[in-house]
Design an enzyme around this catalytic site. Structure first.
Site, PDB file in Angstrom:
ATOM      1  N   SER A 151     -89.712 -93.226 -40.346  1.00  7.88           N
ATOM      2  CA  SER A 151     -90.458 -94.512 -40.693  1.00  7.88           C
ATOM      3  C   SER A 151     -90.274 -95.703 -39.388  1.00  7.88           C
ATOM      4  O   SER A 151     -91.305 -96.396 -39.430  1.00  7.88           O
ATOM      5  CB  SER A 151     -89.477 -95.490 -41.574  1.00  7.88           C
ATOM      6  OG  SER A 151     -89.802 -94.584 -43.062  1.00  7.88           O
ATOM      7  N   GLU A 181     -50.574 -84.292  16.623  1.00  4.47           N
ATOM      8  CA  GLU A 181     -51.462 -84.069  17.312  1.00  4.47           C
ATOM      9  C   GLU A 181     -51.847 -83.785  18.634  1.00  4.47           C
ATOM     10  O   GLU A 181     -52.031 -83.392  19.161  1.00  4.47           O
ATOM     11  CB  GLU A 181     -53.272 -84.383  16.491  1.00  4.47           C
ATOM     12  CG  GLU A 181     -53.486 -83.471  14.971  1.00  4.47           C
ATOM     13  CD  GLU A 181     -53.380 -81.868  14.679  1.00  4.47           C
ATOM     14  OE1 GLU A 181     -53.603 -81.167  16.055  1.00  4.47           O
ATOM     15  OE2 GLU A 181     -53.050 -81.840  14.240  1.00  4.47           O
TER      16      GLU A 181
END
Length: 856
Positions: free
Chosen positions: A476, A91
């Protein structure tokens, strides 16, 4: 050749000077016009890069990630040097030399435009790209380029080169929702940036140019070509050696898509936290501190730390899956998912078929008389033998019926798509995706912190969170709350209730109701203690009828259950109402912590991207009471035996003498938590930086909590939870639960360290099977989880509260007897509910206040 006349030369010079002046004037005009409109570079110093919301366990393991952009900002000093060289080679090779503008690059761009006749890219430095990406649009126009130049000068004046490079490396979009180099390394290679090879590092630099199209997943060929060009540039610039260059260009493209890299599998938790965090952030944004700059929950890099323990979460997930697969295997193999006769399809089919609950897809590729060969996704062939792996497999007929396997050839066909489960000690076993579902949650009984939560077999299979969203009948599992209300009403653990069969009319139930005990067994007069640890339905119903519905509903509401959701009829005794497993676990935490109601919570704290704490949980906690254990001779409240005689009799029974002071406890439910809070907060006042601690409210008095704990320990010692004895602990307690037709199976239990609830059932409420109970389907999951949860925890006996006395009773009648009575057992009583002494006393009677003696 005739030379130009002096007047002509002078004119050209004047025109040139005028042209330059005009250009300078235009430039100056543009500067004066544009400069005031340019943003200040100071904003770059405080820039907030869009960073996703991340969720962690208590021990900092990544659980989940939410947000539009995947970004992991990285400091310049942490960026590998080869990546710096690769980006600069691709770049802006003169980045560290120019002042924001590279005249050579601009000249090259102008030349390209003159030659081609069109505007083209190029000429932009890294600084100019930072200016454009942070402040400007990408529209190609002259004024934008001029703004870039002006901003670049400003940026170079305000920031160092390293700061500019870091902004560039973290800001840029690099494809596949990845922003910045660290996220790109995660997305394309499943690694951190410092783990990449030179070739992979160069590939990251490729992404800055055309990230959406020219990336190694979408276009590996052109990406490879540009990667090698970048490597060539690095070599030409002297950044890498010839040997490194040759090695790197020879490396093939290895990039594949990697989703968010989590360290702990807890997707049900992630979704719960995301929804709760919305409310937390909304509350923060309403405060004055965030009126001008409100928090963006998904993009401001918030870090949420949960209460989850990664070790316990892994154990919960593994225990649930193993338990559910084991249940499924008991009911038989249902056959292949599909059949694919075309062998050319097999690799793609295996690739497209997801792994569910660690069960991998496999296709039968060959069948022999005593052997089955299967192809798996990796291309490996797996062999299952008839004698070792298949002969014992059952074939599914119905939920209650199965058949024996016949032979390999009769049970399988080439092309069958099946599932395999890896064995603990290596190798594979035939399996299948269970149709039933399960859920498991574990809490700290001290403050309600959720330590593990699994809402189903596999989140990718079903996002339905059965811990919080499913309302199931507890059966239960609800009985302990009814029995607690009975003790609070004045009954004792020795009180007797008939266990005979019941047939009762109830207008609310529209007819007669004839509930039975499991197996149809009928009992006579039965102590409350036995009625609970044996989970006798008839005893529980008669007990509820004795204390009344209002007392039971009010008592259950103290454990956090909504009284309006509880049935106003006697099916309440059997847990006929629907409730989420998280509420059940919360109720059992009251037994685990000695009588305090805590609130489950998941979010410990929320931090911003800089580590500042925005939210800190401050849950109500069980007060830390200091109790000194004293070893004093037992005191008889009735006949005051001579101490020496008492010691001799106790020694003959093999019982150690020890007791606590016998200060009577009033035992009222409505003990004043306000006073406890004041006492606790007085110690906290020393820590000025901490918020004042909140004290959990006491909802059952300590003596009732102690008696209930002893009964729930009996569930494991000799009741329906006896399988848990394999844990070889004395401090665990709990209760099974099975509903009508076995549509729901439960086990809720605890130690002083943790409380956990496990549930198993079908989402459509189909029966689990006639031979399935809480003790067979849910309890094994709970046991395997607790095996890990209690591995390094001490076995803690519970300290006895003041005001409790143990005396001998007849186990059949529950009446108090003397020491010579055959079969006499000890029972615990609150002092004010001590039963009368027997009419005749042979050798006297001994009361004792013992904690560690098992009640038979």
């Amino acid at each position: 050749m005739k030379l130009p006349s002096k007047p002509l030369i002078g004119s050209l010079i004047r025109l040139t000077i005028a042209g330059i002046g005009g250009l300078l004037l235009i430039a100056a005009s543009l500067y004066l016009y544009l400069s005031p409109k340019l943003p200040t570079v100071e904003t770059l110093k405080a820039v907030k890069l869009q960073t996703p919301l991340r969720i962690y366990s208590q021990d900092s393991k990544l659980i989940g990630e939410f947000g539009q952009q995947r970004r992991n900002p990285i400091a310049y000093e942490d960026i590998p040097q080869n990546l710096v060289y690769a980006i600069l080679a691709a770049e802006d090779s003169r980045f560290f030399e120019h002042k924001g503008i590279d005249p050579r690059g601009l000249a090259r761009a102008v030349k390209q435009m003159v030659v081609s006749g069109q505007r083209q890219g190029g000429g932009s430095t890294l600084t100019m790209q930072v200016a454009r990406n942070f402040f400007l649009s990408k529209k190609k126009e002259f004024t934008r380029k001029f703004n870039e130049i002006l901003l670049s000068f400003r940026i170079e004046d305000e920031l160092t080169k390293e700061e500019i490079f870091s902004l560039y490396a973290n800001k840029m979009f690099l494809g596949k929702r990845a922003y910045g180099v660290q996220a790109a390394a995660n997305v394309y290679y499943g690694k951190t940036i410092d783990e990449l090879s030179l070739a992979q590092t160069a590939m990251i630099a490729v992404l800055f140019q055309l990230p959406s199209t020219q990336n190694p997943i979408n276009d590996p060929d052109s990406s490879l070509e540009r990667r090698n060009w970048i490597l060539g540039r690095m070599h030409t610039l002297g950044r890498i050696s010839e040997e490194d260059y040759q090695t790197a260009v020879a490396e093939p493209v290895t990039a594949t898509y990697h989703g968010p890299r989590t360290e702990l599998n807890a997707p049900y938790v992630s979704e719960m936290v995301r929804l709760e965090a919305k409310q937390i952030v909304a509350n923060l944004n309403r405060s004055d501190a965030y009126q001008d700059t409100p928090i963006d929950m998904m993009n401001d890099g918030l870090r949420i730390y949960t209460t989850l323990d990664s070790t316990l979460q892994k154990s919960a997930r593994r225990s649930l899956r193993d338990g559910l697969v084991t249940y499924d295997q008991r009911h038989g193999y249902r056959g292949p998912e599909r059949n694919y006769s075309d062998s050319e399809q097999w690799p793609q089919v295996l690739k497209d078929t997801p792994v569910v609950g660690d069960l991998i897809p496999a296709i039968v590729s060959n069948i022999q008389e005593q052997q089955l060969t299967l192809l798996i996704r990796s291309g490996e062939l797996v062999t299952l033998n008839w004698e070792d792996d298949l002969k014992q497999v059952r074939g599914f007929i119905t939920t209650n019926r199965y058949r024996k396997f016949k032979s390999v050839a009769e049970e399988f066909t080439v092309g069958d798509l099946v599932r395999l489960k890896q064995k603990t000690r290596g190798g594979w076993a035939l399996s299948q995706i269970p149709r039933a579902q399960s859920a498991l949650v574990a809490l700290s009984p001290e403050d309600g912190a959720i330590r593990s939560l699994v809402g189903g077999f596999d989140f990718d299979q079903s996002q339905y969170n059965r811990i919080t969203q499913a309302k199931r009948q507890p059966g239960s599992n609800f009985k302990p709350f009814i029995y607690t209300a009975a003790l609070n009403s004045g009954m004792t653990a020795a009180s007797t209730i008939s266990g005979a069969s019941i047939s009762m009319a109830d207008s609310l139930l529209e007819g007669y109701w004839q509930p039975e005990n499991d197996g149809g067994e009928v009992y006579g007069e039965t102590r409350i203690r036995k009625g609970l640890y044996k989970s006798l339905n008839t005893v529980s119903i008669r007990l509820l009828r004795t204390i009344g519905l209002n007392a039971a509903i009010n008592g259950a509401s103290r454990f956090g259950f909504d009284p309006n959701a509880l049935p106003d009829n006697f099916t309440l005794a059997l847990g006929s109402h629907a409730v989420p497993p998280l509420e059940v676990a919360r109720g059992y935490a009251v037994f685990a912590n000695g009588g305090y109601l805590i609130d489950p919570y998941l979010i410990e704290r929320v931090e911003d991207v800089y580590g500042n704490i925005l939210f800190q949980a401050n849950p109500a906690r069980v007060p830390q009471e200091i109790a000194e254990e004293e070893t004093q001779p037992p005191e008889s409240a009735v006949d005051q035996l001579d101490l020496e005689q008492a010691e001799q009799e106790l020694e003959q029974l093999g019982i150690d003498i020890w007791a606590q002071q016998n200060n009577s406890d009033s035992g009222q439910l409505d003990e004043q938590p306000q006073q406890e809070a004041e006492a606790d907060s007085s110690t906290e006042s020393e820590a000025e930086a901490k918020p004042e601690s909140k004290v959990a409210p006491r909802v059952i008095e300590p003596r009732i909590a102690y008696i209930m704990d002893s009964i729930l320990k009996d569930v494991i010692r000799k009741g329906t939870g006896v399988k848990a004895k394999q844990l070889k602990r004395n401090d665990i307690a709990g209760k099974t639960g099975t509903t009508n037709d076995a549509k729901d199976a439960w086990f809720s239990g605890y130690s002083p360290h943790i409380v956990a609830t496990a549930w198993v059932g079908f989402d459509d409420n189909s029966p689990l099977g006639s031979r399935e109970y809480g003790g067979s389907a849910a309890l094994p999951i709970w046991i395997e989880f607790m095996r890990t949860a209690l591995r390094n925890q001490p076995d803690e006996p519970r300290l006895q509260p003041d005001g409790l006395v143990q005396v001998r009773i007849d186990p059949k009648t529950g009446k108090r007897v003397n020491s010579s009575h055959p079969g006499a057992v000890f029972e615990i009583f609150r002092r004010e509910h001590l039963p009368p002494e027997p009419e005749s006393s042979v050798g006297g009677n001994i009361e004792r206040e013992l904690l560690n003696e098992e009640l038979l």
